[in-house]
Each structure stands twice: as structure tokens, then as C-alpha cells.
Design an enzyme around this catalytic site. Structure first.
Site, PDB file in Angstrom:
ATOM      1  N   GLN A 143     -10.517 -41.035 -17.171  1.00 56.75           N
ATOM      2  CA  GLN A 143     -10.127 -41.228 -18.566  1.00 56.75           C
ATOM      3  C   GLN A 143     -10.487 -42.628 -19.046  1.00 56.75           C
ATOM      4  OE1 GLN A 143      -5.994 -39.224 -19.201  1.00 56.75           O
ATOM      5  NE2 GLN A 143      -6.113 -39.696 -17.014  1.00 56.75           N
ATOM      6  N   ASN A 144     -11.031 -43.449 -18.159  1.00 62.00           N
ATOM      7  CA  ASN A 144     -11.345 -44.848 -18.474  1.00 62.00           C
ATOM      8  C   ASN A 144     -12.726 -44.974 -19.102  1.00 62.00           C
ATOM      9  OD1 ASN A 144      -8.897 -45.389 -17.266  1.00 62.00           O
ATOM     10  ND2 ASN A 144      -9.805 -45.933 -15.297  1.00 62.00           N
ATOM     11  N   HIS A 161     -13.532 -39.823 -21.766  1.00 63.55           N
ATOM     12  CA  HIS A 161     -13.394 -40.475 -23.068  1.00 63.55           C
ATOM     13  C   HIS A 161     -14.588 -41.356 -23.422  1.00 63.55           C
ATOM     14  CE1 HIS A 161      -8.805 -39.972 -22.362  1.00 63.55           C
ATOM     15  NE2 HIS A 161      -9.338 -38.909 -22.947  1.00 63.55           N
ATOM     16  N   CYS A 223     -31.431 -45.911 -38.541  1.00 63.46           N
ATOM     17  CA  CYS A 223     -31.188 -45.251 -39.832  1.00 63.46           C
ATOM     18  C   CYS A 223     -30.310 -46.055 -40.784  1.00 63.46           C
ATOM     19  CB  CYS A 223     -30.558 -43.875 -39.605  1.00 63.46           C
ATOM     20  SG  CYS A 223     -28.796 -43.929 -39.175  1.00 63.46           S
ATOM     21  N   SER A 261      -2.706 -42.689 -13.492  1.00 69.14           N
ATOM     22  CA  SER A 261      -2.544 -42.131 -14.837  1.00 69.14           C
ATOM     23  C   SER A 261      -1.139 -41.573 -15.002  1.00 69.14           C
ATOM     24  CB  SER A 261      -3.564 -41.013 -15.102  1.00 69.14           C
ATOM     25  OG  SER A 261      -3.337 -40.427 -16.368  1.00 69.14           O
ATOM     26  N   ASN A 286       0.546 -43.104  -8.729  1.00 68.63           N
ATOM     27  CA  ASN A 286       0.716 -43.856  -9.974  1.00 68.63           C
ATOM     28  C   ASN A 286       2.022 -44.631  -9.916  1.00 68.63           C
ATOM     29  OD1 ASN A 286      -0.215 -44.273 -12.896  1.00 68.63           O
ATOM     30  ND2 ASN A 286       1.904 -43.622 -13.197  1.00 68.63           N
TER      31      ASN A 286
END
Length: 314
Positions: A143-144, A161, A223, A261, A286
């Protein structure tokens, strides 16, 4: 509680110059790690047994694995961003709609980038990379957004992510390395200076509004569109294709290990529910409680970098 790091940043003729206090540059490695009890040797043996029995292990990591590399997280008791300040992470919708909000974000990120990008993997990242090389880790989902697993050598990896080391154009989809954008910032802001106090997750620092107002932000070189880090901001969603890919990896696994986590965010928690539906054994490492403690057959409250190197993956 406010942590002041005395980070002074200025540009001069296109060169970045950042002066960090000794506390920030050398003493922050354990600064953002919450207190934990001494290692429970019986629990270590239980985790060793769990890993030994696993043949297709899926590992999911969160911010707690990187705090030992000096990167703060959001939720850790006493030391996370939410405990230290009243600041909250940027919201996707605000970033997309507001040029001043993008200006503030990029100014803060510009100052924080040299330090954030210099963080190195700690023993926990290196242990998981070694497990992969030895055939123990079937897939790693993080998730890091700090690229520390990649720096450690992990290849069977999904960055759920995204990654701060890439920049995305919101209009044409062009991807560029974050380091290239840093050079463009320097050219556009040759005499800009700022003094930051405090560090936040994801390469952010705290600046005053006065410092931000004169900061210039480049547009997409292709662009002219809006630039955004290639990460999922709060309020945004992980792409359905990526979610489906991870669901398939979970269903192919025979066990799941959560490392660092609290699983408070649904984007990661949903894969624990998939593992439960498949009746996979779940172990959680954790410091502090998590959203899935009641679903785990084993829960350990220890530093990731202290415990994982003790486990023999064979």
C-alpha cells in the site's frame, strides 16, 4: 506535539540546496516507529511455523514497514501524522479542481523530495526480497508509494496505490520520472526559498502560505495538462483492473501475511476479506491493533525490521 526538523531549502541558478538538521538526517530512522513490547519468542516460533508451512505466500505491506526507514505514517499512536498535527492528507477532488491547491502540494513536495527519494530499504524490505528470491513469497502487494520494495529488489510486486517516483499527466496520461519534474521545478524557480518544519508521509513537508504563493508549477511537457504524482490520493479509487489482478493473486495463494498495516483503508482490507472467504490462514505483524485482528490466526506486535530477518524462509 510538533516535530520541527529545521529543513531549509532554496534554489540558486538551478541547483537544489537543502540543509537538514542532524536530528532529521541521522536521527529519524526510529523517530516514527511507535513503542512496541519486547519480542515474544513463542510468537516468533509461531510465525516461523506459519512461514514454513506456506508454499504460496502472499504478503501485504503498509506504512508500518517503512517507518523504520524514517518515513512517517498517518495512524501510528503518538508518532503518526494524525497524532502529531491537525493536518490531513490532500483529497483527490481538491487537487484536480484547484490550481492553488496543486501549487501548494507541489511546493511542499518539491522541498520534501530530495529527502523522501533518498530513503533506503530497511531489514524488513530486504528480508521480503530475499524470501522472494528463495521462492517463498508468491506475490507482494504494498500500500506504500515510497518504492522501497523496488529498491530492495522485489519483483513480484503490485504497488496498490501507485508510486511517488512517477508523475502522471491528468489530461493525456503521459508518465515521467519524478526526478525529471524536480529539474523542471528548479529551472522555473531559480531563486525560490522555503523553510519547512515537520515531515509528513508521501514526501510532504509543511510550508507557510507566503512561501507557497511565489512557487511556479510546470505543466505537462507533452500537452500542457495538469501534473499529478502517479499515486492514489485520498478520495480516489484503485483502478478496477489492478483490484482484479490482486484478487486473483490472493485466490492463488495458500496463506497471507500482513506486515505493517492497520488495514483501516478498504482498498487493502478487501483483500483480507477475500482471503477469509477462501479460508486462507492469515498472520499479522503490526504494532497496535488492526481492522482484521479477529480474522488472523496469529498477531504479532513487533518491529517489522526486527522480526522478519529472524525468520528462515526455507
Amino acid at each position: 506535539m510538533r516535530m520541527s526538523f529545521g529543513l531549509t531549502f532554496r534554489t540558486a541558478k538551478g541547483r537544489c540546496m537543502a540543509n537538514l538538521s542532524r536530528q532529521c538526517s541521522r536521527g529519524s530512522m526510529g523517530l516514527f516507529v511507535p513503542p512496541s513490547p519486547p519480542l515474544d519468542l513463542e510468537k516468533v516460533k509461531e510465525l516461523q511455523h506459519f512461514i514454513t508451512l506456506s508454499k504460496r505466500l502472499l504478503v501485504m505491506t503498509g506504512a508500518g514497514i517503512s517507518t523504520e526507514s524514517g518515513i512517517p505514517d498517518y495512524r501510528s499512536e503518538k508518532v503518526g501524522l494524525y497524532a502529531r498535527t491537525d493536518r490531513r492528507p490532500i483529497q483527490h477532488a481538491d487537487f484536480v479542481r484547484s490550481a492553488p491547491i496543486r501549487q501548494r502540494y507541489w511546493a511542499r513536495n518539491f522541498v520534501g523530495w530530495p529527502q523522501f527519494s533518498s530513503h533506503q530499504p530497511n531489514p524488513a524490505h530486504l528480508a521480503l526480497s530475499n524470501w522472494e528470491r528463495l521462492g517463498k513469497v508468491y506475490w507482494l502487494v504494498t500500500q506504500n508509494v515510497d518504492a522501497l520494495h523496488t529498491k530492495a529488489g522485489s519483483q513480484r510486486l503490485t504497488e496498490l496505490h501507485g508510486c511517488m517516483h512517477r508523475v502522471l499527466c491528468l489530461d493525456c496520461g503521459e508518465q515521467t520520472p519524478r526526478g525529471v519534474l524536480q529539474e523542471r521545478f528548479e529551472v522555473l524557480n531559480p531563486s525560490w526559498s522555503a523553510e519547512a518544519h515537520g515531515l509528513a508521509p508521501d514526501g510532504d513537508v509543511f510550508l507557510t502560505e507566503e512561501e507557497v504563493q511565489s512557487f511556479r508549477v510546470p505543466s505537462c511537457a507533452r500537452c500542457g495538462g495538469r501534473l499529478k504524482p502517479d499515486v492514489v490520493f485520498f478520495g480516489d479509487a484503485v483502478s478496477p483492473d489492478k483490484v482484479d489482478f490482486v484478487h486473483r493473486r490472493v485466490r492463488e495463494a495458500d496463506s497471507l501475511l500482513v506486515v505493517g498495516s492497520s488495514l483501516q483503508v478498504y482498498s487493502g482490507y478487501r483483500f483480507i476479506l477475500t482471503a477469509q472467504e477462501k479460508k486462507l490462514p492469515i498472520a499479522i505483524l503490526n504494532i497496535g491493533p488492526t481492522r482484521s485482528d479477529d480474522l488472523a490466526c496469529l498477531k504479532l506486535d513487533s518491529r517489522c525490521g526486527e522480526l522478519l530477518p529472524l525468520i528462515d524462509p526455507h
